[in-house]
Design an enzyme around this catalytic site. Sequence first.
Site, PDB file in Angstrom:
ATOM      1  N   LYS A  70       0.790  -1.236   0.000  1.00 42.50           N
ATOM      2  CA  LYS A  70       0.000   0.000   0.000  1.00 42.50           C
ATOM      3  C   LYS A  70       0.823   1.288   0.000  1.00 42.50           C
ATOM      4  O   LYS A  70       0.340   2.353   0.336  1.00 42.50           O
ATOM      5  CB  LYS A  70      -1.024   0.052   1.150  1.00 42.50           C
ATOM      6  CG  LYS A  70      -1.860  -1.156   1.373  1.00 42.50           C
ATOM      7  CD  LYS A  70      -2.088  -2.026   0.179  1.00 42.50           C
ATOM      8  CE  LYS A  70      -3.078  -1.527  -0.829  1.00 42.50           C
ATOM      9  NZ  LYS A  70      -3.067  -2.439  -2.029  1.00 42.50           N
ATOM     10  N   TYR A 118       5.905   8.370  -1.805  1.00 43.84           N
ATOM     11  CA  TYR A 118       4.633   8.485  -2.531  1.00 43.84           C
ATOM     12  C   TYR A 118       4.205   9.949  -2.586  1.00 43.84           C
ATOM     13  O   TYR A 118       3.757  10.442  -3.614  1.00 43.84           O
ATOM     14  CB  TYR A 118       3.591   7.637  -1.796  1.00 43.84           C
ATOM     15  CG  TYR A 118       2.196   7.630  -2.390  1.00 43.84           C
ATOM     16  CD1 TYR A 118       1.837   6.663  -3.332  1.00 43.84           C
ATOM     17  CD2 TYR A 118       1.232   8.551  -1.990  1.00 43.84           C
ATOM     18  CE1 TYR A 118       0.554   6.631  -3.865  1.00 43.84           C
ATOM     19  CE2 TYR A 118      -0.047   8.528  -2.524  1.00 43.84           C
ATOM     20  CZ  TYR A 118      -0.386   7.564  -3.455  1.00 43.84           C
ATOM     21  OH  TYR A 118      -1.657   7.541  -3.979  1.00 43.84           O
ATOM     22  N   ARG A 173      -8.066   2.655  -5.023  1.00 43.78           N
ATOM     23  CA  ARG A 173      -9.117   3.107  -4.124  1.00 43.78           C
ATOM     24  C   ARG A 173      -9.305   4.606  -4.325  1.00 43.78           C
ATOM     25  O   ARG A 173     -10.182   5.037  -5.044  1.00 43.78           O
ATOM     26  CB  ARG A 173      -8.784   2.741  -2.668  1.00 43.78           C
ATOM     27  CG  ARG A 173      -9.953   2.899  -1.698  1.00 43.78           C
ATOM     28  CD  ARG A 173      -9.514   2.570  -0.275  1.00 43.78           C
ATOM     29  NE  ARG A 173      -8.461   3.474   0.199  1.00 43.78           N
ATOM     30  CZ  ARG A 173      -8.676   4.595   0.896  1.00 43.78           C
ATOM     31  NH1 ARG A 173      -9.896   4.933   1.235  1.00 43.78           N
ATOM     32  NH2 ARG A 173      -7.660   5.355   1.265  1.00 43.78           N
ATOM     33  N   THR A 221       1.739  -0.260  -7.188  1.00 44.10           N
ATOM     34  CA  THR A 221       1.093  -0.389  -8.500  1.00 44.10           C
ATOM     35  C   THR A 221       1.522   0.764  -9.411  1.00 44.10           C
ATOM     36  O   THR A 221       1.840   0.581 -10.585  1.00 44.10           O
ATOM     37  CB  THR A 221      -0.442  -0.377  -8.320  1.00 44.10           C
ATOM     38  OG1 THR A 221      -0.795  -1.235  -7.231  1.00 44.10           O
ATOM     39  CG2 THR A 221      -1.153  -0.822  -9.578  1.00 44.10           C
ATOM     40  N   HIS A 266       8.157  -7.207  -1.865  1.00 44.40           N
ATOM     41  CA  HIS A 266       7.841  -6.559  -0.583  1.00 44.40           C
ATOM     42  C   HIS A 266       8.832  -7.003   0.499  1.00 44.40           C
ATOM     43  O   HIS A 266       8.704  -6.626   1.655  1.00 44.40           O
ATOM     44  CB  HIS A 266       6.443  -6.965  -0.100  1.00 44.40           C
ATOM     45  CG  HIS A 266       5.296  -6.348  -0.837  1.00 44.40           C
ATOM     46  ND1 HIS A 266       5.244  -5.024  -1.167  1.00 44.40           N
ATOM     47  CD2 HIS A 266       4.118  -6.879  -1.256  1.00 44.40           C
ATOM     48  CE1 HIS A 266       4.087  -4.770  -1.775  1.00 44.40           C
ATOM     49  NE2 HIS A 266       3.393  -5.871  -1.846  1.00 44.40           N
ATOM     50  N   ARG A 323       5.544   5.397   2.006  1.00 45.02           N
ATOM     51  CA  ARG A 323       4.376   6.265   2.102  1.00 45.02           C
ATOM     52  C   ARG A 323       4.148   6.575   3.568  1.00 45.02           C
ATOM     53  O   ARG A 323       4.453   5.739   4.430  1.00 45.02           O
ATOM     54  CB  ARG A 323       3.167   5.515   1.529  1.00 45.02           C
ATOM     55  CG  ARG A 323       1.934   6.357   1.404  1.00 45.02           C
ATOM     56  CD  ARG A 323       0.813   5.566   0.760  1.00 45.02           C
ATOM     57  NE  ARG A 323      -0.318   6.415   0.462  1.00 45.02           N
ATOM     58  CZ  ARG A 323      -1.482   5.990   0.031  1.00 45.02           C
ATOM     59  NH1 ARG A 323      -1.671   4.689  -0.164  1.00 45.02           N
ATOM     60  NH2 ARG A 323      -2.468   6.828  -0.217  1.00 45.02           N
TER      61      ARG A 323
HETATM   62  P1  A3P Z   1      -5.368   4.316  -1.354  1.00 46.53           P
HETATM   63  O1  A3P Z   1      -5.938   3.092  -0.721  1.00 46.53           O
HETATM   64  O2  A3P Z   1      -4.956   5.335  -0.348  1.00 46.53           O
HETATM   65  O3  A3P Z   1      -6.227   4.882  -2.421  1.00 46.53           O
HETATM   66  P2  A3P Z   1      -0.078  -0.530  -3.601  1.00 46.53           P
HETATM   67  O4  A3P Z   1      -0.046  -0.313  -5.068  1.00 46.53           O
HETATM   68  O5  A3P Z   1       1.269  -0.492  -2.964  1.00 46.53           O
HETATM   69  O6  A3P Z   1      -0.862  -1.728  -3.246  1.00 46.53           O
HETATM   70  O7  A3P Z   1      -0.793   0.751  -2.999  1.00 46.53           O
HETATM   71  C1  A3P Z   1      -2.141   1.000  -3.289  1.00 46.53           C
HETATM   72  C2  A3P Z   1      -2.406   2.449  -3.014  1.00 46.53           C
HETATM   73  O8  A3P Z   1      -1.913   3.241  -4.104  1.00 46.53           O
HETATM   74  C3  A3P Z   1      -3.896   2.742  -2.941  1.00 46.53           C
HETATM   75  O9  A3P Z   1      -4.011   3.882  -2.080  1.00 46.53           O
HETATM   76  C4  A3P Z   1      -4.206   3.056  -4.392  1.00 46.53           C
HETATM   77  O10 A3P Z   1      -5.402   3.748  -4.589  1.00 46.53           O
HETATM   78  C5  A3P Z   1      -2.990   3.892  -4.756  1.00 46.53           C
HETATM   79  N1  A3P Z   1      -2.734   3.930  -6.193  1.00 46.53           N
HETATM   80  C6  A3P Z   1      -2.888   2.941  -7.100  1.00 46.53           C
HETATM   81  N2  A3P Z   1      -2.559   3.370  -8.323  1.00 46.53           N
HETATM   82  C7  A3P Z   1      -2.182   4.666  -8.204  1.00 46.53           C
HETATM   83  C8  A3P Z   1      -1.757   5.656  -9.134  1.00 46.53           C
HETATM   84  N3  A3P Z   1      -1.649   5.395 -10.416  1.00 46.53           N
HETATM   85  N4  A3P Z   1      -1.462   6.894  -8.645  1.00 46.53           N
HETATM   86  C9  A3P Z   1      -1.563   7.156  -7.333  1.00 46.53           C
HETATM   87  N5  A3P Z   1      -1.982   6.271  -6.412  1.00 46.53           N
HETATM   88  C10 A3P Z   1      -2.284   5.023  -6.828  1.00 46.53           C
END
Ligand code: A3P
Length: 300
Positions: A48, A200, A266, A52, A112, A134
Amino acid sequence: PKNRGWVIPIVHQYQGFWHHDWQLQGVLSYQKHFQAQDTDILLVTTPKSGTTWLKAISFAITNRIQYHVASRDHPLIKNNPHVLVPFVEYVYADNPILDFSAIPSPRLFATHVPYVSLPDSVHNSNCKLVYMCRNPKDLFVSLFHFSNKLRPQHMGANSMEEVFELFCEGVSLYGPYWEHVLGFWNESLRRPKEVLFLKYEDMKAQPGTQVRKLAEFYGCPFTAEEEKEGIVESVLKLCNFESLSNLEVNKEGYLPTGQMNKAFFRKGEVGDWKNHLTAEMAERLDMITEHKFEGSGLKF
Ligand code: A3P
């Protein structure tokens, strides 16, 4: 889809960090079999932290000769970033003995796994590590929502209080969060040429600067012509939250690891914790963070 509920229960502590059963098997095979190459790029996060997004951006940058970033046929339009840049330990979890040597270099992987548990071949090579962290309040909120999205219905939802308590105690997937971050922060100070540390929040605030920094770190800086053509902006447009989350491929379906594609999108904002955490919770996380990062030079 495979039943791989997140966060709770986490059963194994290995080399100081928490793991699920299935995923620890992957870490052990990764440690045993993975042969790093100096040209490898390894993207590292705790869950998180924006993995991604980092995967999408890094794929777009490093493959931009082969796939023009403004092309409508770009692989990122047809594939979830986690398919294009797999987590090595998850691949090993499903296939314990693997040989990645046939993949052309530079190979782009993600993980991870905390610094201490990376394979020796990674520790001993000059492969490039990019760590994205983050702020712990947004990360916790994101993790909490994610875990309940993936949790099988019959197990019921985890309460925020329950997950929060565990998180603060260091019990989260690949946690403790703080030690995970510090492992790579310290390494980035020691070996800045091989370990790039990103946030982030900086990526949100100055995406162009961070994308140029990444391209340089990968050894493929944007040329003057590319700058003129607006390639940096095209990378950002291809990979931003709005674009990725609205793609058909990311709205439905499951990853090979069993998670829903859409669970990775999200809100994608900085500061959403204000809508979810009580003042006490925020204060407690701030205090832990201040204490753990004291003297490290790392701040949020
Ligand atoms: P939120 O739950 O705060 O929205 P990971 O990719 O490490 O699993 O992290 C997921 C988090 O990154 C989520 O945060 C998701 O919405 C956000 N996220 C995914 N794609 C993104 C993008 N292209 N730009 C910014 N944030 C992104």
